[in-house]
Structure formats: structure tokens, C-alpha cells
Design a protein around this motif. Structure first.
Motif, PDB file in Angstrom:
ATOM      1  N   LEU A 154       0.997  -1.175   0.344  1.00 43.13           N
ATOM      2  CA  LEU A 154      -0.157   0.148   0.062  1.00 43.13           C
ATOM      3  C   LEU A 154       0.991   1.227  -0.024  1.00 43.13           C
ATOM      4  O   LEU A 154       1.726   1.314   0.774  1.00 43.13           O
ATOM      5  CB  LEU A 154      -0.933  -0.135   1.411  1.00 43.13           C
ATOM      6  CG  LEU A 154      -1.996  -1.071   1.346  1.00 43.13           C
ATOM      7  CD1 LEU A 154      -2.688  -0.906   2.686  1.00 43.13           C
ATOM      8  CD2 LEU A 154      -2.629  -1.022   0.165  1.00 43.13           C
ATOM      9  N   SER A 155       0.623   2.269  -0.889  1.00 41.71           N
ATOM     10  CA  SER A 155       1.559   3.392  -1.018  1.00 41.71           C
ATOM     11  C   SER A 155       0.913   3.973  -0.066  1.00 41.71           C
ATOM     12  O   SER A 155      -0.038   4.225   0.517  1.00 41.71           O
ATOM     13  CB  SER A 155       1.199   4.169  -2.463  1.00 41.71           C
ATOM     14  OG  SER A 155      -0.033   4.229  -2.718  1.00 41.71           O
ATOM     15  N   ASN A 156       1.715   5.255   0.372  1.00 43.62           N
ATOM     16  CA  ASN A 156       1.467   6.334   1.610  1.00 43.62           C
ATOM     17  C   ASN A 156       0.230   6.845   1.064  1.00 43.62           C
ATOM     18  O   ASN A 156      -0.083   7.272  -0.010  1.00 43.62           O
ATOM     19  CB  ASN A 156       2.465   7.239   1.794  1.00 43.62           C
ATOM     20  CG  ASN A 156       3.779   6.635   2.331  1.00 43.62           C
ATOM     21  OD1 ASN A 156       3.738   5.445   2.953  1.00 43.62           O
ATOM     22  ND2 ASN A 156       4.991   7.189   2.126  1.00 43.62           N
ATOM     23  N   ASN A 157      -0.693   7.048   2.104  1.00 52.40           N
ATOM     24  CA  ASN A 157      -1.962   7.816   2.190  1.00 52.40           C
ATOM     25  C   ASN A 157      -2.846   7.143   1.043  1.00 52.40           C
ATOM     26  O   ASN A 157      -3.890   7.632   0.290  1.00 52.40           O
ATOM     27  CB  ASN A 157      -1.823   9.216   1.561  1.00 52.40           C
ATOM     28  CG  ASN A 157      -0.714   9.752   2.609  1.00 52.40           C
ATOM     29  OD1 ASN A 157      -0.991   9.922   3.771  1.00 52.40           O
ATOM     30  ND2 ASN A 157       0.288  10.647   2.061  1.00 52.40           N
ATOM     31  N   ALA A 158      -2.803   5.764   0.613  1.00 49.36           N
ATOM     32  CA  ALA A 158      -3.488   5.178  -0.327  1.00 49.36           C
ATOM     33  C   ALA A 158      -4.867   4.853   0.177  1.00 49.36           C
ATOM     34  O   ALA A 158      -6.019   4.763  -0.603  1.00 49.36           O
ATOM     35  CB  ALA A 158      -2.819   3.963  -0.831  1.00 49.36           C
ATOM     36  N   VAL A 159      -4.837   4.493   1.372  1.00 48.68           N
ATOM     37  CA  VAL A 159      -6.166   4.243   2.210  1.00 48.68           C
ATOM     38  C   VAL A 159      -6.720   5.406   2.976  1.00 48.68           C
ATOM     39  O   VAL A 159      -6.296   5.981   3.938  1.00 48.68           O
ATOM     40  CB  VAL A 159      -6.309   3.099   3.132  1.00 48.68           C
ATOM     41  CG1 VAL A 159      -7.640   2.726   3.498  1.00 48.68           C
ATOM     42  CG2 VAL A 159      -5.398   1.791   2.650  1.00 48.68           C
ATOM     43  N   THR A 160      -7.655   5.889   2.320  1.00 49.10           N
ATOM     44  CA  THR A 160      -8.445   7.368   2.649  1.00 49.10           C
ATOM     45  C   THR A 160      -9.766   6.823   3.460  1.00 49.10           C
ATOM     46  O   THR A 160     -10.356   5.905   3.317  1.00 49.10           O
ATOM     47  CB  THR A 160      -8.557   8.302   1.612  1.00 49.10           C
ATOM     48  OG1 THR A 160      -9.581   7.667   0.591  1.00 49.10           O
ATOM     49  CG2 THR A 160      -7.336   8.553   0.993  1.00 49.10           C
ATOM     50  N   THR A 161     -10.285   7.884   4.066  1.00 46.63           N
ATOM     51  CA  THR A 161     -11.581   7.628   4.801  1.00 46.63           C
ATOM     52  C   THR A 161     -12.656   7.127   3.807  1.00 46.63           C
ATOM     53  O   THR A 161     -13.526   6.320   4.174  1.00 46.63           O
ATOM     54  CB  THR A 161     -12.080   8.986   5.429  1.00 46.63           C
ATOM     55  OG1 THR A 161     -10.903   9.309   6.207  1.00 46.63           O
ATOM     56  CG2 THR A 161     -13.413   8.614   6.240  1.00 46.63           C
ATOM     57  N   ALA A 162     -12.581   7.738   2.549  1.00 49.60           N
ATOM     58  CA  ALA A 162     -13.828   7.450   1.496  1.00 49.60           C
ATOM     59  C   ALA A 162     -13.699   6.020   1.254  1.00 49.60           C
ATOM     60  O   ALA A 162     -14.615   5.422   0.574  1.00 49.60           O
ATOM     61  CB  ALA A 162     -13.535   8.479   0.602  1.00 49.60           C
ATOM     62  N   LYS A 163     -12.245   5.280   1.524  1.00 49.98           N
ATOM     63  CA  LYS A 163     -12.342   3.991   1.087  1.00 49.98           C
ATOM     64  C   LYS A 163     -12.706   2.894   1.909  1.00 49.98           C
ATOM     65  O   LYS A 163     -12.589   1.746   1.665  1.00 49.98           O
ATOM     66  CB  LYS A 163     -10.840   3.870   0.311  1.00 49.98           C
ATOM     67  CG  LYS A 163     -10.611   4.549  -0.830  1.00 49.98           C
ATOM     68  CD  LYS A 163      -9.009   4.361  -1.396  1.00 49.98           C
ATOM     69  CE  LYS A 163      -9.045   5.268  -2.439  1.00 49.98           C
ATOM     70  NZ  LYS A 163      -7.301   5.117  -2.959  1.00 49.98           N
ATOM     71  N   ILE A 164     -13.037   3.584   3.339  1.00 53.18           N
ATOM     72  CA  ILE A 164     -13.342   2.554   4.228  1.00 53.18           C
ATOM     73  C   ILE A 164     -14.894   2.553   4.770  1.00 53.18           C
ATOM     74  O   ILE A 164     -15.368   3.647   4.915  1.00 53.18           O
ATOM     75  CB  ILE A 164     -12.330   2.903   5.519  1.00 53.18           C
ATOM     76  CG1 ILE A 164     -10.979   2.914   5.273  1.00 53.18           C
ATOM     77  CG2 ILE A 164     -12.944   2.057   6.661  1.00 53.18           C
ATOM     78  CD1 ILE A 164     -10.267   3.628   6.634  1.00 53.18           C
ATOM     79  N   ASN A 165     -15.501   1.556   4.577  1.00 49.86           N
ATOM     80  CA  ASN A 165     -16.957   1.403   4.756  1.00 49.86           C
ATOM     81  C   ASN A 165     -17.273   1.742   6.363  1.00 49.86           C
ATOM     82  O   ASN A 165     -16.441   1.308   7.067  1.00 49.86           O
ATOM     83  CB  ASN A 165     -17.253  -0.037   4.379  1.00 49.86           C
ATOM     84  CG  ASN A 165     -17.303  -0.100   3.061  1.00 49.86           C
ATOM     85  OD1 ASN A 165     -17.464   0.806   2.088  1.00 49.86           O
ATOM     86  ND2 ASN A 165     -17.356  -1.493   2.495  1.00 49.86           N
ATOM     87  N   ALA A 166     -18.341   1.830   6.621  1.00 52.61           N
ATOM     88  CA  ALA A 166     -18.778   2.221   8.178  1.00 52.61           C
ATOM     89  C   ALA A 166     -18.416   0.817   8.479  1.00 52.61           C
ATOM     90  O   ALA A 166     -19.020  -0.405   8.355  1.00 52.61           O
ATOM     91  CB  ALA A 166     -20.359   2.621   8.029  1.00 52.61           C
ATOM     92  N   ASP A 167     -17.782   0.801   9.863  1.00 56.52           N
ATOM     93  CA  ASP A 167     -17.881  -0.406  10.739  1.00 56.52           C
ATOM     94  C   ASP A 167     -16.867  -1.277  10.306  1.00 56.52           C
ATOM     95  O   ASP A 167     -16.924  -2.342  10.490  1.00 56.52           O
ATOM     96  CB  ASP A 167     -19.125  -0.920  11.275  1.00 56.52           C
ATOM     97  CG  ASP A 167     -20.238  -0.177  11.719  1.00 56.52           C
ATOM     98  OD1 ASP A 167     -19.895   0.760  12.409  1.00 56.52           O
ATOM     99  OD2 ASP A 167     -21.435  -0.304  11.504  1.00 56.52           O
ATOM    100  N   ALA A 168     -16.044  -0.829   9.202  1.00 58.79           N
ATOM    101  CA  ALA A 168     -15.254  -1.945   8.527  1.00 58.79           C
ATOM    102  C   ALA A 168     -14.147  -2.140   9.247  1.00 58.79           C
ATOM    103  O   ALA A 168     -13.234  -3.062   9.403  1.00 58.79           O
ATOM    104  CB  ALA A 168     -14.899  -1.295   7.145  1.00 58.79           C
ATOM    105  N   VAL A 169     -13.717  -1.073  10.226  1.00 61.74           N
ATOM    106  CA  VAL A 169     -12.505  -1.024  11.149  1.00 61.74           C
ATOM    107  C   VAL A 169     -12.719  -1.649  12.416  1.00 61.74           C
ATOM    108  O   VAL A 169     -13.290  -0.871  13.211  1.00 61.74           O
ATOM    109  CB  VAL A 169     -11.501   0.041  10.919  1.00 61.74           C
ATOM    110  CG1 VAL A 169     -10.474  -0.180  11.746  1.00 61.74           C
ATOM    111  CG2 VAL A 169     -11.337   0.210   9.459  1.00 61.74           C
ATOM    112  N   ASP A 170     -12.699  -2.925  12.900  1.00 61.40           N
ATOM    113  CA  ASP A 170     -13.093  -3.047  14.324  1.00 61.40           C
ATOM    114  C   ASP A 170     -11.785  -3.330  15.102  1.00 61.40           C
ATOM    115  O   ASP A 170     -10.430  -3.481  14.542  1.00 61.40           O
ATOM    116  CB  ASP A 170     -14.057  -4.181  14.529  1.00 61.40           C
ATOM    117  CG  ASP A 170     -13.593  -5.503  13.478  1.00 61.40           C
ATOM    118  OD1 ASP A 170     -14.415  -6.312  12.898  1.00 61.40           O
ATOM    119  OD2 ASP A 170     -12.182  -5.806  13.585  1.00 61.40           O
ATOM    120  N   GLY A 171     -12.058  -3.881  16.210  1.00 60.27           N
ATOM    121  CA  GLY A 171     -10.688  -4.198  17.204  1.00 60.27           C
ATOM    122  C   GLY A 171      -9.827  -5.086  16.628  1.00 60.27           C
ATOM    123  O   GLY A 171      -8.589  -5.208  16.826  1.00 60.27           O
TER     124      GLY A 171
END
Length: 650
Positions: A527-544
């Protein structure tokens, strides 16, 4: 694929075939087999040869021309009869006689040169009377000297009376600039750096009655130019003839000279074709005139000229039976045009209800005609073949290299085969009786470089089986040529993708979806720097389970980013001690009793860290109050003495 046997065959040769009847009542010139102009006695047929360096010595055929007169006097001696007098421009032209070896092998070519150094023209002229509306062709043999250009015109400048002007580049062999109205112009190469240059024009009412030959250092018409002493070009064999094209050279001295017509024909061919099965006629030649004046290439007629077959110089044909044309139009357009001074081979076959023709290996697009009646052949008929003339036609000019009559109809395939010219490499492409190209007849060595273009390849004709291993390399694939529609399902496997060949620039938006990615195929390193932005993360996609220990510290929080809904209930918050509150903001409250209609309050605060309450109601910053400078607060509405204003700063 055998041909029907021919019953008459004529081939050009320096010794005339006894079947040919020939006459010419004057001497004439030809090009011999070493490219030299030479005279041929009256009554002797002229076997003519190529004069260009690349093809010198190659036979063209029998030169058969209509009559023509050279109107120029002293065609080989420009020092007499010719003049350097001009009416407008200064003429420095002078003639040095017998200064060069001429195209006839003698040393009698003249040097047209400047008599001084200056600015003017270098020209020689002769008076020639032109008839209004008649076409004339002016020609001369020229070789470059200190100047590289020849100009032929009928006046010294481009004012009234200048009807035509044409420049010739004696260094490159290409025609140059023209002026007035030029009907045709060209250059024919000869050995020793000589070119025979010609220009054809139409005389008008005010045409100046002269012919000028000018030596020039530049590609311009009818202008003066700088020249130096003795600079010029070499000339020999001047000719002016009332023709729409240039014929063979006619030498003159003190008077005009007429070359008589070449009359060649084959008499009495009654026994060489069979009326019951039809016939085929083949001719190999080169026309000197085509559409200028339409004349026969051959005219095959009976004694009364009521039954005949004719090939015309423009490629059209006539077929007449008992005085009635047998084709839809007379003459009939075969769709095969002949070109001036260009070799051709044509064959036509004719029998009841079938006529077809091929030229230079290709069948006529406008034939066959399947309603035709062949010309009648009776016991009293006396058929004659005439070349470049015929009863009721104007005479023409050209070369005949071969003529045949077959006493049977030749198949369409063989019509094509026997009309390939030498440069068409006859026999290298074999055409079967079905009309198709024979299997394996076209090999790689028979296809010229760049002969197979995209336009000649039909869709889906190139299959994988026709491509040699590793024949399609990267440099042979145009940008954007390989689209997804051209790639079969599952055709691109891991083994066909070079390392690092798929870059981000080659992946379209939304092309790779989650189901296309193998488990753990994308690692952090990919993954290049800054490649994963907020717009690319679905709601509740990132959990513990997806956050590493200690991955999120205080610097990753923004003020107010963690609210009640993000805090677990049921006592899950950890206990805080004093150290846990270090760095957290503190606040202070100040209550002020305003004066009547007071709006401005002096109060020290940090911009952005102030809340204002009016009688216990929180006011909105920038809407209900303004706090932008850190020392004053301005209410939007004035307060009264009974109000309470509370300032809370952090």
C-alpha cells in the motif's frame, strides 16, 4: 490449367515477322540498345529500347507512330536561325557550338551560356507560328552545366503574350514551377546526364509566336536572375510539333521535316480463329497517347469494316457485328484505363453470349457480358489486324511488343495469368481454374515489404494457429490495441504476467473488487502512503480485530471525534487517576450584569475556546455573537440591566 493453343503469335524483333505488313515513307529515329538516338531508314520498322539508366537496353517493342512535323529549324545548331534578341528583359544568351557529346553519340551539342556577368536572362529563341486553339508540344534534350534548370516558354517575360512556361530540374530529373497554362509536361532520362524535356500547351489568340529555351540557376519562370560569364546548360534536338504529346525526335536543318506514319498490320487472318467456339486476343504494348486523342491499340476488322473488335487507347473496347454494336455502350467502358507511356498486357475472350477481359492480371469489373453476338465470319470475309490505326479512326502512337490470337475462348483464370506484366512477376501467384489462389502459392518471399496492411486483413483472419511462437512482441502491439474484448476468458494467467508489469496506471477504477483478491494478497508493504483514505473505508469496517496493539494513540484523535456512541457501556471505561487527566482542558466561568442595550463586552479569552450563555441559554458563535480578537465579545442583540451574560473560557 492448360491454355488453348494460339493460332497467331507476333513478337517484336529487329527483324520483322513475315506476317506483318509494314510501311513508313520517311526516315525516323529510335533509341537503340545502348540508349543512343539513331536514324532508321524509310520502310524499316523501329525496334525501340529503354533510355533510362535503370532500364537501358530493355526492349519496349516496335515503335509505331502517327505522322508528325518538327516546326523548329536547325534543331541541332542553335548558332544559326536561332536568336538571343528579346523584347523586354536583358538577354545575355550566347551559343557555344559542338561543345558536348550529344544523345546521338556525336559531339554536336551546343552550350547555351551567359556572355557576361550581370542580371538578366540567358536564352535562345526562334519564331514559330502557332494556330489559335491548337495544342503544341515543345521538347529538347538538355544537360545541366553551371546552371541546373531549363525553362521552356513562348516569351521572355510573363506579360501579355506569355501563354505557357515550364521549368525542368536537370539535376534531379523532376519538373519544376510552371506559368500560364500547361497541358502536360515531363522529362525522359537518357545516358550521360541528358533529359528530353517536353511541355504541351494550347495556343490562344494573343500567344507570342516564339519558342524560348532558357538556362536558369533557379526554379522560377519568366524572371531575371544573376548569372556569371559562361554559366549555362547544354542543349540538342529542339522540336515543336502540333501534337498533344511528344513523339520521337525529328531532326531538321533549313526547313521543317515531317516523319511519315508507321503503318503496321497483319493481313488475312481468316484461318486463325474458329467462329463456332469464339476466340481470344492478347496484346502486349505501351501507348504514347491515351485520352489526348482516343485511337486504336489494335483494330481487328473484316474487309467491309462492319465486323470488328477494337481495343482503344483509353482502355475501352468496341465489338461490332454487321455494323451493330454488341455492347451496352459504344465504346464500352471496361473499367481498365491505360496510362501514357506505361506498359500493359490485355487479353479479351469472346464467344456467343460471353465476353470478358483482363488487364495486368486483373479481370474487368464491368464484364462479363453474357448477351453478346460475335462478329460475323463468312467465306467472303478478309480479316485484318491494324495497330494504332483503323478504318474510321484517327491514328495514334505507341509500342507493340506482342500480339496473339487463340482460336478458342480462354478461361477467366487464364485471362488473368497471361496478362501479368514482367514487373507483376507472372507465375508467382498461381490461380487455379476455380478462380482461387492455389494452396501454398503465396509464400513469404513473394510478398513485398509492407504489402499486407491492416486494410487488407479481414476481421478474425489472423488466428492463434497462424501466429508463430513469440512472433507478437511488445513493439508490434500499438498503444491501446489490446482491449478487454480481445482477451479470452482466463487467457491471462500468472505465468503470462511479467514481474512488476501491472502498475497502478494500468488498472482502471473499480476494475479490482474484493472477490478478485486472494486472502492476504495485499500487505502493508504493497500500500502506497496515504493510499487508504476515509472514503475507501466502509462504515464499521475497522473493528478491534483489525487494529494492532498501540496502533492508535492520542495524536490520531481530533477534538470531539470520540463521543458517547463510541464508548462502551456497562462500566467498560477504565478507571482514571490524576495522571490520566494530564493535558485535558480546564475552564472558568464569568457572569456579567450588562448595562442597558450593551452589546460589547471587554473580556480576555482564546479565540475558538469560548462559550457564551445569555440568561442560561447558550449562544451560537458568529450567529448570536462574535469573538474573533481575544479581548472583546460582541452580542448580536443588546442586553438589558436585568439580563445575565455568562462567559465560559477553556
Amino acid at each position: 490449367m492448360a491454355l488453348a493453343k494460339n493460332t497467331l503469335s507476333i513478337n517484336s524483333h529487329k527483324i520483322i515477322d513475315p506476317l506483318i505488313t509494314f510501311s513508313r515513307n520517311s526516315i525516323a529515329t529510335r533509341v537503340n540498345n545502348i540508349g543512343v538516338i539513331e536514324s532508321v531508314a524509310a520502310g524499316v520498322i523501329r525496334q525501340d529500347y529503354e533510355s533510362s539508366i535503370a532500364r537501358i537496353g530493355q526492349e519496349i517493342g516496335w515503335l509505331l507512330e502517327e505522322s508528325s512535323t518538327n516546326l523548329c529549324l536547325q534543331s541541332e545548331d542553335l548558332s544559326t536561325t536561332w536568336s538571343s534578341a528579346t523584347s523586354v528583359q536583358t538577354n545575355y544568351g550566347s551559343i557555344g557550338t559542338n561543345a558536348k557529346a550529344a544523345p546521338d553519340g556525336t559531339s554536336n551539342a551546343d552550350h547555351l551560356k551567359s556572355s557576361t556577368t550581370g542580371t538578366g536572362i540567358v536564352a535562345v529563341k526562334q519564331a514559330v507560328t502557332y494556330s489559335t486553339d491548337s495544342k503544341y508540344t515543345v521538347s529538347i534534350f538538355a544537360q545541366k552545366g553551371n546552371h541546373d534548370y531549363l525553362e521552356i516558354t513562348n516569351k521572355d517575360d510573363n506579360a501579355t503574350g506569355m501563354t505557357f512556361s515550364q521549368v525542368f530540374n536537370l539535376n534531379t530529373g523532376a519538373t519544376g514551377t510552371s506559368g500560364g497554362t500547361v497541358y502536360a509536361a515531363g522529362m525522359k532520362e537518357f545516358p550521360g546526364g541528358w533529359y528530353r524535356c517536353y511541355v504541351t500547351f494550347t495556343a490562344v489568340a494573343n500567344s507570342a509566336d516564339d519558342v524560348y529555351y532558357k538556362a536558369r540557376p533557379d526554379n522560377a519562370v519568366s524572371t531575371t536572375h544573376a548569372t556569371t560569364l559562361n554559366s549555362g546548360i547544354y542543349l540538342w534536338g529542339a522540336q515543336v510539333e502540333e501534337k498533344t504529346y511528344m513523339t520521337s525526335y525529328v531532326p531538321t536543318t533549313a526547313a521543317t521535316v515531317t516523319r511519315a506514319a508507321d503503318v503496321a498490320q497483319i493481313d488475312d487472318t481468316d484461318d486463325v480463329w474458329n467462329m463456332n467456339v469464339g476466340m481470344s486476343i492478347w496484346v502486349h504494348g505501351t501507348p504514347l497517347n491515351t485520352t489526348e486523342t482516343v485511337t486504336p491499340i489494335f483494330h481487328y476488322q473484316d474487309s467491309n469494316n462492319t465486323n470488328y473488335v477494337t481495343l482503344l487507347s483509353d482502355g475501352k473496347i468496341k465489338v461490332t457485328r454487321a455494323g451493330t454494336s454488341q455492347l451496352d455502350s459504344d465504346p464500352y467502358d471496361t473499367g481498365k484505363a491505360l496510362a501514357k507511356e506505361t506498359e500493359f498486357r490485355t487479353a479479351m475472350t469472346i464467344k456467343p453470349n460471353k465476353l470478358h477481359l483482363a488487364m495486368n492480371g486483373s479481370l474487368s469489373e464491368n464484364l462479363p457480358d453474357e448477351t453478346i453476338n460475335v462478329p460475323a465470319k463468312t467465306d467472303s470475309s478478309n480479316y485484318v489486324v491494324k495497330f494504332f490505326h483503323g478504318t474510321g479512326f484517327s491514328s495514334g502512337s505507341g509500342w507493340i511488343k506482342g500480339f496473339r490470337i487463340y482460336s478458342a475462348q480462354i478461361s477467366d483464370d487464364n485471362l488473368q495469368n497471361i496478362t501479368f506484366r514482367d514487373r507483376d512477376a507472372p507465375g508467382t501467384v498461381l490461380i487455379g481454374d476455380s478462380g482461387l489462389v492455389a494452396v501454398d502459392s503465396i509464400t513469404t518471399d513473394k510478398i513485398a515489404a509492407n504489402a499486407v496492411t491492416t486494410a487488407k486483413i479481414t476481421d478474425a483472419h489472423i488466428t492463434e494457429a497462424k501466429l508463430a511462437t513469440d512472433s507478437v512482441t511488445t513493439i508490434k502491439i500499438l498503444n491501446d490495441a489490446v482491449t478487454s474484448a480481445k482477451i479470452a476468458d482466463d487467457a491471462v494467467t500468472n505465468s503470462k504476467i511479467a514481474d512488476n508489469s501491472i502498475t497502478s496506471a494500468k488498472i482502471a477504477v473499480d476494475v479490482i473488487v474484493a472477490e478478485d483478491l486472494a486472502s492476504n494478497s495485499i500487505t502493508v508493504a504493497e500500500l502506497s502512503n496515504n493510499a487508504v483514505t476515509t472514503a475507501k473505508i466502509n462504515a464499521d469496517a475497522v473493528d478491534g480485530t483489525k487494529i494492532a496493539d498501540d496502533a492508535i494513540n492520542s495524536e490520531h484523535y481530533t477534538d470531539g471525534s470520540i463521543d458517547d456512541v463510541h464508548l462502551a457501556s456497562s462500566g467498560t471505561m477504565p478507571a482514571w487517576d490524576g495522571s490520566a487527566l494530564t493535558g485535558m482542558s480546564t475552564f472558568s466561568e464569568t457572569v456579567v450584569t450588562p448595562t442597558a442595550n450593551q452589546t460589547v463586552f471587554n473580556f480576555t479569552y482564546t479565540v475558538g475556546k469560548l462559550q457564551v450563555y445569555f440568561n442560561g441559554v447558550k449562544l451560537l458563535n458568529t450567529t448570536d455573537f462574535t469573538a474573533s480578537n481575544g479581548t472583546t465579545v460582541v452580542l448580536g442583540t443588546g442586553a438589558t440591566v436585568n439580563d445575565k451574560v455568562e462567559f465560559v473560557k477553556f
